[in-house]
Design a protein around this motif. Structure first.
Motif, PDB file in Angstrom:
ATOM      1  N   HIS A 117      -7.753 -11.629  19.770  1.00  0.00           N
ATOM      2  CA  HIS A 117      -7.717 -12.019  18.360  1.00  0.00           C
ATOM      3  C   HIS A 117      -6.275 -12.228  17.920  1.00  0.00           C
ATOM      4  O   HIS A 117      -5.435 -11.352  18.109  1.00  0.00           O
ATOM      5  N   HIS A 118      -6.002 -13.384  17.313  1.00  0.00           N
ATOM      6  CA  HIS A 118      -4.677 -13.682  16.792  1.00  0.00           C
ATOM      7  C   HIS A 118      -4.761 -14.105  15.329  1.00  0.00           C
ATOM      8  O   HIS A 118      -5.704 -14.774  14.919  1.00  0.00           O
ATOM      9  N   GLY A 119      -3.743 -13.724  14.545  1.00  0.00           N
ATOM     10  CA  GLY A 119      -3.611 -14.178  13.165  1.00  0.00           C
ATOM     11  C   GLY A 119      -2.265 -14.852  12.994  1.00  0.00           C
ATOM     12  O   GLY A 119      -1.264 -14.419  13.564  1.00  0.00           O
ATOM     13  N   HIS A 120      -2.236 -15.950  12.220  1.00  0.00           N
ATOM     14  CA  HIS A 120      -1.016 -16.743  12.084  1.00  0.00           C
ATOM     15  C   HIS A 120      -0.791 -17.164  10.631  1.00  0.00           C
ATOM     16  O   HIS A 120      -1.705 -17.179   9.825  1.00  0.00           O
ATOM     17  N   MET A 121       0.440 -17.546  10.335  1.00  0.00           N
ATOM     18  CA  MET A 121       0.832 -18.208   9.079  1.00  0.00           C
ATOM     19  C   MET A 121       0.267 -17.525   7.842  1.00  0.00           C
ATOM     20  O   MET A 121      -0.461 -18.133   7.060  1.00  0.00           O
ATOM     21  N   PRO A 122       0.564 -16.250   7.631  1.00  0.00           N
ATOM     22  CA  PRO A 122       0.007 -15.564   6.461  1.00  0.00           C
ATOM     23  C   PRO A 122       0.550 -16.111   5.147  1.00  0.00           C
ATOM     24  O   PRO A 122       1.743 -16.409   5.031  1.00  0.00           O
ATOM     25  N   GLU A 123      -0.343 -16.260   4.176  1.00  0.00           N
ATOM     26  CA  GLU A 123       0.032 -16.612   2.804  1.00  0.00           C
ATOM     27  C   GLU A 123      -0.363 -15.421   1.942  1.00  0.00           C
ATOM     28  O   GLU A 123      -1.515 -15.297   1.549  1.00  0.00           O
ATOM     29  N   ILE A 124       0.587 -14.542   1.661  1.00  0.00           N
ATOM     30  CA  ILE A 124       0.289 -13.297   0.950  1.00  0.00           C
ATOM     31  C   ILE A 124       0.915 -13.329  -0.437  1.00  0.00           C
ATOM     32  O   ILE A 124       2.105 -13.630  -0.586  1.00  0.00           O
ATOM     33  N   ASP A 125       0.111 -13.038  -1.449  1.00  0.00           N
ATOM     34  CA  ASP A 125       0.582 -12.980  -2.833  1.00  0.00           C
ATOM     35  C   ASP A 125       0.342 -11.581  -3.379  1.00  0.00           C
ATOM     36  O   ASP A 125      -0.788 -11.063  -3.309  1.00  0.00           O
ATOM     37  N   ILE A 126       1.392 -10.979  -3.922  1.00  0.00           N
ATOM     38  CA  ILE A 126       1.262  -9.677  -4.581  1.00  0.00           C
ATOM     39  C   ILE A 126       0.809  -9.927  -6.011  1.00  0.00           C
ATOM     40  O   ILE A 126       1.482 -10.633  -6.771  1.00  0.00           O
ATOM     41  N   ILE A 127      -0.340  -9.375  -6.373  1.00  0.00           N
ATOM     42  CA  ILE A 127      -0.883  -9.563  -7.721  1.00  0.00           C
ATOM     43  C   ILE A 127      -0.242  -8.577  -8.690  1.00  0.00           C
ATOM     44  O   ILE A 127       0.233  -8.937  -9.760  1.00  0.00           O
ATOM     45  N   ASP A 128      -0.251  -7.305  -8.313  1.00  0.00           N
ATOM     46  CA  ASP A 128       0.416  -6.259  -9.086  1.00  0.00           C
ATOM     47  C   ASP A 128       0.740  -5.112  -8.126  1.00  0.00           C
ATOM     48  O   ASP A 128       0.628  -5.275  -6.908  1.00  0.00           O
ATOM     49  N   GLN A 129       1.134  -3.974  -8.653  1.00  0.00           N
ATOM     50  CA  GLN A 129       1.558  -2.862  -7.792  1.00  0.00           C
ATOM     51  C   GLN A 129       0.446  -2.350  -6.876  1.00  0.00           C
ATOM     52  O   GLN A 129       0.722  -1.765  -5.833  1.00  0.00           O
ATOM     53  N   GLU A 130      -0.802  -2.571  -7.255  1.00  0.00           N
ATOM     54  CA  GLU A 130      -1.925  -2.006  -6.497  1.00  0.00           C
ATOM     55  C   GLU A 130      -2.803  -3.046  -5.810  1.00  0.00           C
ATOM     56  O   GLU A 130      -3.702  -2.678  -5.071  1.00  0.00           O
ATOM     57  N   ASN A 131      -2.570  -4.337  -6.045  1.00  0.00           N
ATOM     58  CA  ASN A 131      -3.475  -5.363  -5.535  1.00  0.00           C
ATOM     59  C   ASN A 131      -2.712  -6.571  -4.986  1.00  0.00           C
ATOM     60  O   ASN A 131      -1.656  -6.935  -5.504  1.00  0.00           O
ATOM     61  N   ALA A 132      -3.288  -7.175  -3.932  1.00  0.00           N
ATOM     62  CA  ALA A 132      -2.698  -8.375  -3.327  1.00  0.00           C
ATOM     63  C   ALA A 132      -3.821  -9.203  -2.716  1.00  0.00           C
ATOM     64  O   ALA A 132      -4.960  -8.745  -2.590  1.00  0.00           O
ATOM     65  N   LYS A 133      -3.498 -10.454  -2.365  1.00  0.00           N
ATOM     66  CA  LYS A 133      -4.475 -11.320  -1.703  1.00  0.00           C
ATOM     67  C   LYS A 133      -3.759 -12.106  -0.617  1.00  0.00           C
ATOM     68  O   LYS A 133      -2.534 -12.277  -0.644  1.00  0.00           O
ATOM     69  N   GLY A 134      -4.512 -12.587   0.374  1.00  0.00           N
ATOM     70  CA  GLY A 134      -3.889 -13.313   1.468  1.00  0.00           C
ATOM     71  C   GLY A 134      -4.855 -14.230   2.192  1.00  0.00           C
ATOM     72  O   GLY A 134      -6.079 -14.056   2.125  1.00  0.00           O
ATOM     73  N   ILE A 135      -4.288 -15.219   2.858  1.00  0.00           N
ATOM     74  CA  ILE A 135      -5.040 -16.130   3.733  1.00  0.00           C
ATOM     75  C   ILE A 135      -4.323 -16.165   5.074  1.00  0.00           C
ATOM     76  O   ILE A 135      -3.091 -16.295   5.121  1.00  0.00           O
ATOM     77  N   TRP A 136      -5.083 -16.028   6.148  1.00  0.00           N
ATOM     78  CA  TRP A 136      -4.541 -16.040   7.510  1.00  0.00           C
ATOM     79  C   TRP A 136      -5.248 -17.097   8.347  1.00  0.00           C
ATOM     80  O   TRP A 136      -6.483 -17.141   8.369  1.00  0.00           O
ATOM     81  N   ALA A 137      -4.494 -17.934   9.051  1.00  0.00           N
ATOM     82  CA  ALA A 137      -5.085 -18.758  10.099  1.00  0.00           C
ATOM     83  C   ALA A 137      -5.427 -17.829  11.265  1.00  0.00           C
ATOM     84  O   ALA A 137      -4.701 -16.863  11.524  1.00  0.00           O
ATOM     85  N   MET A 138      -6.532 -18.104  11.942  1.00  0.00           N
ATOM     86  CA  MET A 138      -6.939 -17.194  13.013  1.00  0.00           C
ATOM     87  C   MET A 138      -7.487 -17.945  14.219  1.00  0.00           C
ATOM     88  O   MET A 138      -7.903 -19.095  14.128  1.00  0.00           O
ATOM     89  N   GLU A 139      -7.448 -17.252  15.350  1.00  0.00           N
ATOM     90  CA  GLU A 139      -8.117 -17.710  16.574  1.00  0.00           C
ATOM     91  C   GLU A 139      -8.685 -16.485  17.260  1.00  0.00           C
ATOM     92  O   GLU A 139      -8.028 -15.440  17.314  1.00  0.00           O
TER      93      GLU A 139
END
Length: 199
Positions: A117-139
């Motif tokens: 399992h591999h994950g690539h090119m993360p797009e991570i956004d910090i929403i606030d001190q306790e929450n975040a979201k992200g998108i990862w390309a995967m194979e």
């Protein structure tokens, strides 16, 4: 005598006026200092927040790296700990609630099959001190022993859409949705041979 009293009154009034003037100048100086310091303080606060965001992004990257590694190493109890207790996970049409349920389901499907399992090119956004979201390309690549009713192996590509929550100071995965873009079939391996070398 009269002149002396007038002189005293004049001196007193003069001292009062002088005190008021000095006091006013002092207040203006304090306000001027505060005006000068406030932008600097705001700049420092902004830099501290940006630094904290960068640190949080790196922690989330390490969290996801463990996700992939623990699957391939079959460390299911460690894998379960990566998620919040109420995590919502959607993988290949299967829905799991919580890390333990997901670890149990993944373990039963993958079993002893070798996986990558591999994950690539993360797009991570910090929403606030306790929450975040992200998108990862995967194979992901997995094959099974070539036995009756064995599921087919595949080399798959897609992306993970995720959310993260800080729990007791530690970032955890709070939701996962895997979207597949492509699945290339792979032949399963002879259980009498080594799945890595084929011998």
């Amino acid at each position: 005598m009269l002149k002396s009293k007038k002189l005293q009154i004049s001196l007193i009034l003069g001292l009062v006026i002088l005190t008021i003037i000095i006091s006013g100048c002092s207040d203006q100086n304090i306000e001027a200092q505060q005006t000068t310091q406030d932008p600097q303080a705001a700049q420092i606060t902004e830099l501290e927040q940006r630094y904290q965001n960068l640190e949080d992004v790196e922690e989330i990257k390490k969290l996801k790296a463990r996700y992939f590694r623990f699957i391939d190493e079959k460390k299911w109890s460690d894998f379960a700990e990566l998620f919040t207790s109420d995590a919502h996970i959607e993988i290949d049409g299967n829905v799991f609630n919580g890390g333990e349920a997901f670890a149990k389901g993944a373990g039963s499907v993958i079993g002893a099959a070798p996986t990558v399992h591999h994950g690539h090119m993360p797009e991570i956004d910090i929403i606030d001190q306790e929450n975040a979201k992200g998108i990862w390309a995967m194979e992901d690549m997995l094959t099974y022993p070539d036995a009756k009713d064995a599921p087919p192996g595949h080399d798959g590509y897609g992306s993970y859409s995720e959310t993260y929550k800080r729990v007791d100071g530690v970032w955890k995965i709070s939701s996962v949705v895997l979207t597949r873009f492509r699945m290339d079939p792979l032949a399963n391996w002879n259980p009498g041979t080594d799945p890595v070398t084929g011998k």
